[in-house]
Enzyme design. Structure first.
Site, PDB file in Angstrom:
ATOM      1  N   GLU A  37     -23.222 -64.887 -40.616  1.00  0.00           N
ATOM      2  CA  GLU A  37     -22.610 -64.041 -39.593  1.00  0.00           C
ATOM      3  C   GLU A  37     -22.778 -62.543 -39.846  1.00  0.00           C
ATOM      4  O   GLU A  37     -21.799 -61.808 -40.068  1.00  0.00           O
ATOM      5  CB  GLU A  37     -21.130 -64.396 -39.427  1.00  0.00           C
ATOM      6  N   GLU A  57     -20.627 -73.911 -38.546  1.00  0.00           N
ATOM      7  CA  GLU A  57     -19.182 -73.718 -38.530  1.00  0.00           C
ATOM      8  C   GLU A  57     -18.660 -74.073 -37.159  1.00  0.00           C
ATOM      9  O   GLU A  57     -19.190 -73.626 -36.140  1.00  0.00           O
ATOM     10  CB  GLU A  57     -18.783 -72.269 -38.833  1.00  0.00           C
ATOM     11  N   HIS A  59     -21.575 -64.386 -47.824  1.00  0.00           N
ATOM     12  CA  HIS A  59     -20.516 -64.579 -46.837  1.00  0.00           C
ATOM     13  C   HIS A  59     -19.515 -63.429 -46.984  1.00  0.00           C
ATOM     14  O   HIS A  59     -18.349 -63.642 -47.301  1.00  0.00           O
ATOM     15  CB  HIS A  59     -19.842 -65.937 -47.030  1.00  0.00           C
TER      16      HIS A  59
END
Length: 462
Positions: free
Chosen positions: A162, A361, A117
């Site tokens: 992401e 998320e 992350h």
């Protein structure tokens, strides 16, 4: 409103945003340590040196999550804690996550582990970072180390969170660590992040045990044009191409979209040179579910000059502007558009041939205050209510959605915004580290508890 049996109800966090403990257990510096220490990079000069002090307070935090009735916790491992130089394993670093996982299991909470992350070890950035192909190979080594240590107790594994943000904000706009601003470099970094995912999948599946499931999490921003002309459709195509399909399609085995290749070719050609024979096959390693991170759509409009740079500095986006979001807005200035989440889940399901999805998320920042020991965050309660209805609508339409994770469990270090944005189900006083459960946390817990009942009697609160 009922959800499928076995549905994961959880909250998500990220290591750098909550852990602190940067001098504990031999942890090495990450790119976010370096970035946050630089003048003017993070609002208010904030750093993650202490953050929520989760490194020391994890039993309390997990107790709060379990006490709400949530049955899953999505957390990330800090690569620089496990491998301070990005290559050499730290037993002390692994021991923290060993304790964390054991505490989750003791509380009856499913660990959902994310390997990356955004907090790349600074030593690897010094060697070139994600624009360097070797970083993808080092990531696969790291994945194998963590899996070897925790794979006997963790069944849910996510490789990268992401890659869009890690590549395009970290190496394209420079708004995030490591602060590089070059579109061509960002495209190369994006490819190597996806390649790292694929190589990590090979390492993970080689060690897989019965019950293990593997995934990655992509953030999506549906492109909504402000008109119906062909020029408006073209603007939406361009934005959707670089923000959504550029990352989704290779994972689905479709390769990089041809139209996006054409959109980005003017950036210099390093991206094309970085994609070697066989890379897209590696990236297309089968996953068990896809993490869908959703916050808001993007409203786009065409420019008269199709070659004009516009106001959105992402690679390949010429000839369009992203419009100011219409209300109602969150404190971050993001649009609240729950119906777009329903459409997004249906679109991904159709494009992927019914791949199982998890909302990994979803959440909103608002201005929160503790009053008489309570946080009355009615706006966030309404946000969750509307977005859970949107997820439920997608399920009723036949989409295989298997979980929902609120962002985030705790108010935390919100990247370049420092401590100015509060997303948590739990309020954190960053001076005292006092935790206070918000009304939104109680609401989500009621929904989770209601849906833990037998399917025939389950109802959602509110």
């Amino acid at each position: 409103m009922t959800f499928p049996a076995g549905f994961l109800w959880g909250a998500a966090t990220a290591s750098y945003q909550i852990e602190g403990g940067v001098a504990d257990g031999g942890r090495g510096p990450s790119i976010w340590d370096t970035f946050a220490a630089a003048d003017g990079k993070v609002l208010g000069g904030a750093t993650g040196d202490v953050a929520c002090d989760h490194y020391h307070r994890y039993p309390e935090d997990i107790g709060l999550l379990a006490g709400l009735g949530l049955n899953a916790y999505r957390f990330s491992v800090a690569w620089s804690r496990v491998m301070p130089d990005g290559r050499t394993t730290s037993a002390a670093g692994l021991a923290f996550y060993d304790r964390l996982v054991d505490e989750l299991l003791r509380r009856g909470v499913v660990p959902v582990l994310t390997l990356y992350h955004w907090d790349l070890p600074q030593a690897l950035e010094d060697d070139g970072g994600w624009p360097e192909r070797d970083t993808a190979a080092r990531f696969a080594d790291y994945a194998a180390v963590v899996h070897d240590a925790l794979g006997d107790r963790v069944n849910q594994w996510t490789t990268v969170n992401e890659p869009f943000c890690a590549a395009f904000l970290g190496y394209g706009t420079g708004a995030h660590a490591p602060g590089v601003a070059d579109p061509d470099t960002a495209l190369v970094a994006a490819h190597h992040l996806l390649l790292g995912h694929g190589l990590a999948m090979r390492a993970l599946t080689a060690q897989a045990r019965p019950g293990h499931e593997f995934s990655l999490a992509l953030n999506f921003a549906p492109a909504i044009p402000d008109g119906s002309s062909p020029a408006h459709a073209e603007a939406a195509r361009k934005f959707d191409g670089i923000h959504n399909r550029f990352f989704l399609d290779p994972v689905l085995g479709k390769g990089y979209p041809a139209d996006v290749w054409a959109d980005v070719e003017h950036h210099g050609g390093r991206f094309a040179a970085s994609v070697r024979d066989g890379d897209t096959d590696v990236i297309a390693a089968p996953i068990d579910w896809l993490g869908v991170n959703y916050y808001a759509p993007a409203r786009v409009t065409p420019l008269a000059d199709p070659l004009a740079p516009g106001n959105c500095p992402l690679p390949g986006l010429r000839g369009l502007d992203v419009l100011p979001a219409p209300g109602p807005l969150t404190a971050f200035g993001w649009e609240q558009a729950p119906a777009a989440l329903t459409d997004l889940l249906k679109w991904i399901s159709a494009r992927s041939g019914g791949l199982p999805l998890v909302v990994a998320e979803n959440g909103a920042s608002f201005v929160d205050k503790v009053v008489d020991g309570r946080v009355f965050d009615a706006a966030r309660v309404n946000y969750f209510m509307e977005h859970l209805h949107a997820v439920h609508d997608a399920i009723r339409a036949g989409v295989d959605v298997r979980g929902y994770f609120a962002w985030s469990l705790l108010d935390n270090f919100e990247w370049a915004m420092g401590y100015t944005q509060r997303f948590g189900l739990v309020h954190v006083d960053f001076e005292t580290q006092q935790r206070t459960v918000k009304d939104s946390g109680r609401f989500l817990g009621r929904v989770a508890r209601a849906n833990a009942l037998p399917t025939s009697t389950a109802t959602a609160a509110g």
